[in-house]
Design an enzyme around this catalytic site. Structure first.
Site, PDB file in Angstrom:
ATOM      1  N   LYS A   5      81.256  50.967 -45.929  1.00  0.00           N
ATOM      2  CA  LYS A   5      80.319  49.987 -45.388  1.00  0.00           C
ATOM      3  C   LYS A   5      80.769  49.505 -44.006  1.00  0.00           C
ATOM      4  O   LYS A   5      79.995  49.486 -43.053  1.00  0.00           O
ATOM      5  CB  LYS A   5      80.221  48.814 -46.359  1.00  0.00           C
ATOM      6  N   ARG A  32      81.319  41.121 -48.741  1.00  0.00           N
ATOM      7  CA  ARG A  32      81.092  42.289 -49.606  1.00  0.00           C
ATOM      8  C   ARG A  32      82.296  43.221 -49.623  1.00  0.00           C
ATOM      9  O   ARG A  32      83.033  43.307 -48.655  1.00  0.00           O
ATOM     10  CB  ARG A  32      79.929  43.140 -49.081  1.00  0.00           C
ATOM     11  N   GLY A  56      78.060  48.968 -57.489  1.00  0.00           N
ATOM     12  CA  GLY A  56      78.002  47.923 -58.507  1.00  0.00           C
ATOM     13  C   GLY A  56      79.335  47.599 -59.171  1.00  0.00           C
ATOM     14  O   GLY A  56      79.387  46.807 -60.109  1.00  0.00           O
ATOM     15  N   MET A  80      82.225  46.362 -57.717  1.00  0.00           N
ATOM     16  CA  MET A  80      82.998  45.217 -57.200  1.00  0.00           C
ATOM     17  C   MET A  80      82.065  44.067 -56.825  1.00  0.00           C
ATOM     18  O   MET A  80      80.858  44.179 -56.960  1.00  0.00           O
ATOM     19  CB  MET A  80      83.840  45.669 -56.022  1.00  0.00           C
ATOM     20  N   ARG A 130      71.606  55.327 -44.152  1.00  0.00           N
ATOM     21  CA  ARG A 130      72.337  56.381 -44.855  1.00  0.00           C
ATOM     22  C   ARG A 130      71.414  57.591 -44.974  1.00  0.00           C
ATOM     23  O   ARG A 130      70.205  57.477 -44.759  1.00  0.00           O
ATOM     24  CB  ARG A 130      72.783  55.906 -46.238  1.00  0.00           C
ATOM     25  N   HIS A 139      70.727  83.399 -77.357  1.00  0.00           N
ATOM     26  CA  HIS A 139      69.675  84.387 -77.140  1.00  0.00           C
ATOM     27  C   HIS A 139      68.451  83.751 -76.473  1.00  0.00           C
ATOM     28  O   HIS A 139      67.939  84.245 -75.464  1.00  0.00           O
ATOM     29  CB  HIS A 139      69.297  85.028 -78.479  1.00  0.00           C
ATOM     30  N   ARG A 161      73.086  99.182 -69.193  1.00  0.00           N
ATOM     31  CA  ARG A 161      74.161  99.000 -70.169  1.00  0.00           C
ATOM     32  C   ARG A 161      73.787  99.667 -71.486  1.00  0.00           C
ATOM     33  O   ARG A 161      72.686  99.456 -71.996  1.00  0.00           O
ATOM     34  CB  ARG A 161      74.408  97.507 -70.413  1.00  0.00           C
ATOM     35  N   GLU A 173      84.582  91.727 -70.327  1.00  0.00           N
ATOM     36  CA  GLU A 173      84.079  90.546 -71.036  1.00  0.00           C
ATOM     37  C   GLU A 173      84.967  90.154 -72.208  1.00  0.00           C
ATOM     38  O   GLU A 173      84.598  89.316 -73.023  1.00  0.00           O
ATOM     39  CB  GLU A 173      82.625  90.762 -71.472  1.00  0.00           C
ATOM     40  N   SER A 211      81.847  95.062 -64.145  1.00  0.00           N
ATOM     41  CA  SER A 211      80.898  93.958 -64.080  1.00  0.00           C
ATOM     42  C   SER A 211      81.389  92.902 -65.082  1.00  0.00           C
ATOM     43  O   SER A 211      81.529  93.204 -66.273  1.00  0.00           O
ATOM     44  CB  SER A 211      79.496  94.445 -64.451  1.00  0.00           C
ATOM     45  N   GLY A 229      81.357  90.197 -67.621  1.00  0.00           N
ATOM     46  CA  GLY A 229      80.404  89.618 -68.583  1.00  0.00           C
ATOM     47  C   GLY A 229      80.933  88.243 -68.947  1.00  0.00           C
ATOM     48  O   GLY A 229      81.616  88.063 -69.950  1.00  0.00           O
ATOM     49  N   THR A 230      80.608  87.292 -68.118  1.00  0.00           N
ATOM     50  CA  THR A 230      81.248  85.976 -68.281  1.00  0.00           C
ATOM     51  C   THR A 230      80.708  85.181 -69.466  1.00  0.00           C
ATOM     52  O   THR A 230      81.300  84.177 -69.843  1.00  0.00           O
ATOM     53  CB  THR A 230      81.100  85.163 -66.979  1.00  0.00           C
ATOM     54  N   ASN A 231      79.601  85.657 -70.060  1.00  0.00           N
ATOM     55  CA  ASN A 231      79.143  84.962 -71.276  1.00  0.00           C
ATOM     56  C   ASN A 231      80.132  85.224 -72.403  1.00  0.00           C
ATOM     57  O   ASN A 231      80.654  84.300 -73.026  1.00  0.00           O
ATOM     58  CB  ASN A 231      77.769  85.465 -71.714  1.00  0.00           C
ATOM     59  N   CYS A 241      77.602  89.737 -64.266  1.00  0.00           N
ATOM     60  CA  CYS A 241      76.234  89.737 -64.780  1.00  0.00           C
ATOM     61  C   CYS A 241      76.046  88.714 -65.903  1.00  0.00           C
ATOM     62  O   CYS A 241      74.998  88.677 -66.530  1.00  0.00           O
ATOM     63  CB  CYS A 241      75.829  91.119 -65.236  1.00  0.00           C
ATOM     64  N   TYR A 297      78.937  91.518 -55.821  1.00  0.00           N
ATOM     65  CA  TYR A 297      77.579  91.038 -56.093  1.00  0.00           C
ATOM     66  C   TYR A 297      77.552  90.128 -57.318  1.00  0.00           C
ATOM     67  O   TYR A 297      78.485  90.128 -58.131  1.00  0.00           O
ATOM     68  CB  TYR A 297      76.599  92.211 -56.301  1.00  0.00           C
TER      69      TYR A 297
HETATM   70  C1  PEP Z   1      78.023  88.713 -70.937  1.00  0.00           C
HETATM   71  O1  PEP Z   1      78.634  88.727 -72.004  1.00  0.00           O
HETATM   72  O2  PEP Z   1      78.307  87.984 -69.974  1.00  0.00           O
HETATM   73  C2  PEP Z   1      76.865  89.609 -70.756  1.00  0.00           C
HETATM   74  C3  PEP Z   1      76.253  89.686 -69.602  1.00  0.00           C
HETATM   75  O3  PEP Z   1      76.420  90.276 -71.845  1.00  0.00           O
HETATM   76  P1  PEP Z   1      75.506  89.627 -72.997  1.00  0.00           P
HETATM   77  O4  PEP Z   1      75.075  88.296 -72.553  1.00  0.00           O
HETATM   78  O5  PEP Z   1      74.391  90.572 -73.194  1.00  0.00           O
HETATM   79  O6  PEP Z   1      76.460  89.608 -74.143  1.00  0.00           O
HETATM   80 MG    MG Z   2      78.344  90.369 -73.380  1.00  0.00          MG
END
Ligand code: PEP
Ligand code: MG
Length: 889
Positions: free
Chosen positions: A26, A96, A105, A107, A349, A465, A627, A755, A774, A776-778, A841, A861
């Site tokens: 401030k 202030r 909020g 102080m 601001r 899903h 895949r 993965e 690739s 597969g971070t899920n 992916c 990518y």
């Molecule tokens: C994953 O596991 O990140 C992936 C892309 O494959 P799926 O979601 O189909 O298991």
């Molecule tokens: Mg997977």
């Protein structure tokens, strides 16, 4: 001598915007505004160093602070032409807090300081409004009494309520000056009885009391908790700003208001805002009186724009509008007060804005030369594009919330409740809008999800899903709404005391996760030319390529229209559920007769080849990663007796034998069971069929599009080098056979998903067998955290709310844990194969924060659902620009 106090406004301006750490946000902002010549009420800021010293020295101030404060008070008096404690022309000040980062909020603040029985009379005659003067005095005692002297706030409120009751008035404003005098007496009596001390009448004593209270509030429990939650060190301390009060409620030549340098909802370059004559700041927001517009051009018939009512102040404000925007190089939100025709700026601001406005303001400002193209890219939050790409709830529409789940796929949709994919299709065929409501969805529901306006599930997380598939299709989805009970038999949905039947309407907001009763109106998305401009600029700035997860021609076309540069993941299992195919899939799985199995596989191969030709043709030479089958076989098994009987009839086999086989195929933990490459190894004819279809399709599609097509074949759920070695060898054998049969050349890449933690940990070995990785971070998130993708919704929101996890790790990558495995996988993989092509992916491919992380680890990518491609393009550009900035710094 240490300078503890910095003046601003008037003729002495000692601070600047860069002095935030010393003067607090401030104090620095006020000084900055004064330094560019804005009419800021004069004041001074006591530095954060005083706060630190105060706590170090057992709540004692530095010796020379008092003299510096007195001196700064003189500065205000001179600038304003009023005297602190002066009986005729009293100066009132506000006190202030102001830390270096805003702690809204947390102080304390004291307003109207400097009033006592004498100065109040001075204020009454100088303002010509005794009621205003006595009301200010009453408010001051209430504020000071509670904040500084610790009298519970509600005790004052009780007295006020009693007085209103006795006077038979409804509203504070109906209490007269004389009656306020009495109230002031009662308030002071309350302070004495509660604290044993008289309310201080000396303005200097009042000032030091307020300064002490603000410093004291730095350590109050509220502020301590806030600091802990936001990682703000206690040593930073707060500054205290003391500033001359100005009043917008001293007559018809006074006003107060809030304005924006551009329209915050459309971004249009017009002066936008609201003001009220003869009012205080809170009256504008309180909604008791209707605020009026700023400019004549924006006013409707009966309205009184500031431009006509207070023309001089308006002209000055218009001048300041461009000055401030030019100075800050961004759209500003400005608070102002006009006191006796003199304009004062109280705050500026960066203005909050809608997604559409953010886009327009950024592009316009770049065209105007106010900011660079790079800055324009950085000004638009990537996730805000979701608002531009999907329908939204009409902000004006009434709504009743039924329940809340996870915001799994953005947009808004309303429709009648149905419970099965078949019913969705039947209704959709009659052009009726429906919402598919399921406990959870499975691949069999995909056709119903496609035909529905939206999908609601009561179980499952952000990579369940339902969430993944709905995002891919651009369908609205609220997942894991645990507060809803679904009864398939009774065909009812129960939540929050309501029981809804099939056919009753609900509305989903997939951006917030809210479920509403009935039909809430929605508004369609509008894409302006500015969107294309921004995307073009983003493409020039980014390094990361952006692909899409898609397996149908329609999704691939959507992805292309949003600028995807290839397909990073085509999940072939999604192609198995169409009614004309699922029978063959079931026969393939259920029979142990080689000839019957071969017959089913042959039928599927025709379908698959056509699927892949379609994808390759649509993508016309852009990379396409296909895949091979990933999910456990049980997902395809016949469920009820009818389905089982169909399979038995088609195969000419005994139903009991098939029932036993079905039972044998069921697993207790299928996610970690017989799936992915494990299935490819134990039932090699399935992968062979798919690889053959891919190779044939690539050759055929290359002839059609007239360009070489290099398919990328991806093996899922690999944990060891040996698994990939075997699967790869088998695939290459099939491809060689196709090449020999067709008599043409075919280049191809065979890669793997990373993965499973073991794959990341041993990536240098796996890379011997892979042309690309690739991530597969899920699944990598699921297996690294030991956290089921489908069951996490029941407690993850609680974890996030309590700060046990900073964010849902299925939404934004857990950089410390899962991210470390990705980093390791990249590094190890490229040790074996320098420059190896690598992407991601999983669902994180469309999350801006995760994309910044993927930029930092050097992926090539990201691949995300088609509707998130624009978000990813912008996020990738921002990540590249921020990385460049860091490197330069
Ligand atoms: C994953 O596991 O990140 C992936 C892309 O494959 P799926 O979601 O189909 O298991
Ligand atoms: Mg997977």
């Amino acid at each position: 001598m240490v300078q503890w106090v910095y003046c601003f406004g008037g003729t002495r301006n000692e601070g600047r915007a860069e002095m935030r750490n010393l003067l607090g946000g401030k104090g620095a902002n006020l000084a900055e505004m004064a330094s560019i010549g804005l009419p800021v009420p004069a004041g001074f800021t006591i530095t954060t160093e005083v706060c630190t010293a105060y706590y170090k020295n057992a709540c004692a101030y530095p010796d020379d602070l008092k003299a510096q404060v007195e001196n700064a008070l003189r500065h205000i008096e001179q600038a304003i032409g009023m005297g602190f404690g002066d009986k005729k022309n009293p100066l009132l000040v506000s006190v202030r807090s102001g830390a270096r980062v805003s702690m809204p909020g947390m102080m304390d603040t004291v307003l109207n300081l400097g009033l006592n029985d004498e100065t109040v009379e001075g204020l009454a005659s100088s303002s010509g409004d005794p009621r205003f003067a006595w009301d200010s005095y009453r408010r001051f005692i209430q504020m000071y009494g509670s904040v500084v002297m610790g009298v519970p706030h509600h005790r004052f409120e009780d007295i006020l309520e009693e007085a209103k009751h006795a006077l038979r008035v409804q509203d504070d404003t109906e209490i007269t000056a004389e009656q306020l005098r009495v109230l002031v007496k009662d308030y002071r009596a309350l302070v004495l009885s509660e604290t044993g001390k008289e309310f201080p009448t000396d303005p200097h004593v009042q000032l030091w009391g307020a300064i002490g209270a603000v410093f004291g509030s730095w350590m109050n429990p509220r502020a301590n908790t806030y600091r802990k939650l936001h990682d703000i060190p206690a040593e930073w301390g707060t500054a205290v700003s003391v500033q001359a009060m100005v009043f917008g409620n001293m007559g018809d030549d006074c006003a107060t208001g809030v304005c924006f340098t551009r329209d915050p909802s459309t971004g249009e370059n017009v002066f936008y805002g609201e003001y009220l004559v003869n009012a205080q700041g809170e009256d504008v927001v309180a909604g008791i009186r209707t605020p009026q517009p700023m400019a004549i051009a924006r006013a409707e018939d009966e309205q009184k724009p500031m431009e006509t009512v207070l023309p001089e102040a308006y002209a000055e404000l218009s001048r300041i509008r461009s000055l401030l925007e030019g100075h800050h190089r961004d759209m500003q939100d400005i608070e102002f007060t006009v006191q006796k025709n003199v304009l004062y700026i109280l705050q500026t601001r960066s203005g909050k804005r809608t997604a559409a406005a953010a886009l327009k303001v950024a592009i316009d400002m770049a065209h105007e030369g106010l900011i660079t193209q790079e800055e324009a890219i950085l000004r638009v939050p990537p996730s805000s594009l979701n608002q531009l790409l999907h329908p939204a709830l009409d902000p004006k529409a009434e709504r009743t919330q039924l329940a809340r789940g996870l915001p799994a796929s953005p947009g808004a949709a309303a429709g009648a409740i149905v419970f099965t994919a078949e019913d969705v299709e039947a209704h959709a065929a009659r052009d009726e809008d429906v919402i598919l409501v399921r406990i959870e969805t499975s691949p069999e529901d995909v056709h119903g999800m496609h035909a529905a306006k939206g999908v609601l599930t009561t179980r499952g997380g952000m990579t369940s899903h339902a969430a993944v598939v709905a995002r891919g299709m651009g369908r609205v989805c609220v997942a894991g709404a645990g507060g809803i009970q679904v009864d398939y038999k009774a065909k009812t949905v129960t939540a929050g005391g309501h029981v809804l039947k099939e056919g009753d309407w609900i509305t989903l907001d997939g951006g917030t996760g809210s479920v509403y009763l009935g039909r809430v109106a929605t508004i369609p998305p509008v894409l302006s030319g500015d969107f294309a401009t921004l995307m073009g600029w983003a493409d020039d700035a980014r390094r990361l390529r952006v692909r899409a997860n898609a397996e149908t021609i329609a999704d691939a076309e959507t992805a292309l229209s949003f600028g995807a540069e290839g397909i990073g993941l085509a999940r072939t299992e999604h192609m198995f559920f169409a009614p004309e195919r699922i029978g063959h899939v079931r026969q393939m799985i259920m029979t142990e007769n080689p000839a019957l199995r071969a017959r089913a596989i042959e039928a599927l191969q025709q379908f698959q080849r056509d699927d892949f030709i379609g994808l390759f043709r649509t993508m016309a030479g852009l990379p396409v990663t296909i895949r091979l089958l990933d999910p456990p076989l049980h997902e395809f098994l016949p469920h009820g007796e009818n389905e089982l009987a169909d399979v038995a009839a088609a195969l000419g086999e005994n139903i009991e034998v098939l029932r036993a086989r079905r039972d044998a195929l069921s697993e207790s933990n299928p996610m970690l069971g017989h799936r992915g490459c494990r299935l490819g190894i134990t039932a090699p004819e399935i992968y062979a069929m798919q690889v053959r279809a891919i190779a044939q399709a690539a050759i055929r599609a290359a002839e059609i599009v007239g360009k070489p097509i290099v398919p990328e074949i991806m093996i899922p759920l690999v944990a060891t080098e040996e698994e990939l070695k075997r699967t790869r060898a088998a695939a290459e054998e099939t491809i060689k056979a196709v090449i020999a049969e067709e008599g043409v050349e075919l280049k191809y890449d065979i890669g793997t998903m990373i993965e499973l933690p073991r794959a990341a940990l041993t990536a240098e070995h796996i890379a011997h067998e892979a042309d690309f990785f690739s991530f597969g971070t899920n699944d990598l998130t699921q297996t690294t955290l030991g956290l089921s993708r489908d069951d996490a919704a029941s407690f993850l929101p609680f974890y996030v709310e309590k700060g046990i996890l900073p964010r849902d790790p299925f939404v934004s990558i857990d950089q410390e844990g899962v991210g470390a495995l990705v980093r390791m996988g990249v590094m190890k993989g490229r040790t074996t194969r320098p420059g190896m092509k690598m992407g991601i992916c999983g669902e994180h491919g469309g999350d801006p924060d995760s994309i910044a992380f993927f930029e930092s680890v050097g992926l090539d990518y990201v691949s995300c659902s088609p509707f998130r491609v624009p978000v990813a393009r912008l996020a990738a550009a921002q990540a590249a620009l921020q990385k460049r900035e860091k490197t330069i710094a």
